[in-house]
Design a protein around this motif. Structure first.
Motif, PDB file in Angstrom:
ATOM      1  N   THR A  13       0.807  -1.211   0.000  1.00 39.65           N
ATOM      2  CA  THR A  13       0.000   0.000   0.000  1.00 39.65           C
ATOM      3  C   THR A  13       0.845   1.269   0.000  1.00 39.65           C
ATOM      4  O   THR A  13       0.328   2.349  -0.222  1.00 39.65           O
ATOM      5  N   LEU A  31       1.133   1.918  -6.920  1.00 38.85           N
ATOM      6  CA  LEU A  31       1.246   0.754  -6.051  1.00 38.85           C
ATOM      7  C   LEU A  31       2.706   0.334  -5.993  1.00 38.85           C
ATOM      8  O   LEU A  31       3.335   0.100  -7.025  1.00 38.85           O
ATOM      9  N   HIS A 142      -5.103  -4.795  -4.789  1.00 39.52           N
ATOM     10  CA  HIS A 142      -4.830  -3.604  -3.979  1.00 39.52           C
ATOM     11  C   HIS A 142      -6.078  -2.747  -3.787  1.00 39.52           C
ATOM     12  O   HIS A 142      -6.325  -2.218  -2.698  1.00 39.52           O
TER      13      HIS A 142
END
Length: 348
Positions: A13, A31, A142
């Motif tokens: 993250t 990312l 994600h």
């Protein structure tokens, strides 16, 4: 071995930057993937960065949209429309309607965007369309997106879509590929091999931008149709000093010069090679697939797409004609609108 793991992406993250360009309608970030990523052809990358962008109404179904090797994550709805590479096809009321869908895209690994790519003077590992598919999967994980309503890919983006559908069928409802097959045609590889060697030759001589200009000029001659060139460039040449300059020559080298100001030669080498390394097993792609072939496409012959569709367990072929040849995926909004609507099960 599958280089993607949920455990790896779950912690990735750091570096996420969310933009509020249109208050919850546009999100983008980078990312950062910790550790080492193993690539399809055996190379590795450390500290991979994947730049992504998600556009559309919160909660709407998500469509991944990827284009040619020059495309980036800015598909549509940019402050300057010229920064959007698919704005004729994607946007409010367009063939892919951002009032109905969220559009997700990434900067390719190895490209000239903000994802991990080559640096001048350094070697960069060979990339596969599977590696780009894995990058997209990491972004889906994600963002907490369980599945895509569709994947719409043109040119190299279609190759990535085929790789994604083969490897991750549970994450995709429908695949739409335009001007892409399950492998590169040897004639197209021949043209691209010459382009890459022009760039390598120029890099060795300290003129990388000039090499990229020449390679792009040659590439432009393969993207469009002979019909378009005959209509646009049949005029008489003009004299320039001790030689003549032809109208088509002016066009090609103007486009090449512009391209060389915006893209890295090393990225061109990486992604051009990735096109020619592309090879998927169509018999293992069980995701319902809509394939669009352009009869005038010099790079991806109609016969290749017909043969691929015949091998797909659930494939449907649409054949269109366009003077724009391979670039029809960028320039034919009305022809694509009907095809997209049918593929997505939309009602008029």
């Amino acid at each position: 071995m599958n280089p993607v793991s949920d455990k790896l992406t779950a912690g990735a993250t750091a570096g996420d930057a969310v933009s509020s360009a249109r208050e919850s309608s546009v999100r983008e970030g980078i990312l950062e993937v910790p550790g080492r990523v193993t690539l399809h052809h055996g190379g590795t990358l450390e500290g991979v960065r994947i730049a992504w962008r998600l556009v559309g109404p919160s909660g709407a179904p998500v469509i991944a949209a990827l284009g040619g090797i020059s495309a980036n994550r800015r598909v549509c709805l940019t402050e300057d429309p010229r920064d959007s590479w698919w704005s004729e096809i994607v946007g409010p009321g367009r063939a892919l309607d951002t009032a109905r869908y969220r559009i997700l895209s990434i900067d390719y690994l190895g490209g000239s965007g903000e994802s991990t790519g080559p640096v001048a003077g350094q070697t960069f590992p060979s990339l596969s369309s599977y590696d780009q598919a894995d990058a997209l999967l990491r972004v889906l994980n994600h963002l907490g997106l369980k599945s895509l309503r569709a994947f719409a890919g043109g040119s190299y983006g279609g190759m990535v879509g085929l790789a994604f559908a083969e490897r991750y069928p549970e994450r995709l409802s429908h695949l739409i590929v335009i001007g892409a097959a399950d492998r590169a045609h040897p004639m197209a590889t021949a043209w691209r091999s010459v382009q890459r060697n022009i760039v390598r030759y120029a890099i060795e001589r300290g003129q990388p931008a000039e090499g990229l200009k020449l390679a792009r000029a040659l590439a432009m001659a393969t993207y469009r149709s002979s019909e378009e060139f005959a209509a646009r460039f049949s005029g008489a040449p003009t004299r320039a000093g001790d030689r003549f300059v032809f109208p088509v020559e002016e066009y090609l080298f103007a486009r090449g010069a512009d391209y060389a100001t915006r893209y890295r030669p090393e990225s061109f080498l990486c992604l051009s090679e990735s096109i020619d390394l592309h090879r998927v097993d169509a018999t293992r792609i069980f995701v319902p697939t809509t394939a669009v072939a352009v009869r005038e496409d010099q790079l991806v012959p109609l016969a290749d797409i017909r043969a691929m569709v015949a091998r797909l367990p659930s494939g449907r072929l649409h054949e269109i004609s366009s003077v724009f040849g391979h670039d029809a995926f960028l320039k034919e909004p009305e022809q694509l609108r009907a095809i997209f609507s049918s593929a997505l099960g939309e009602t008029p």
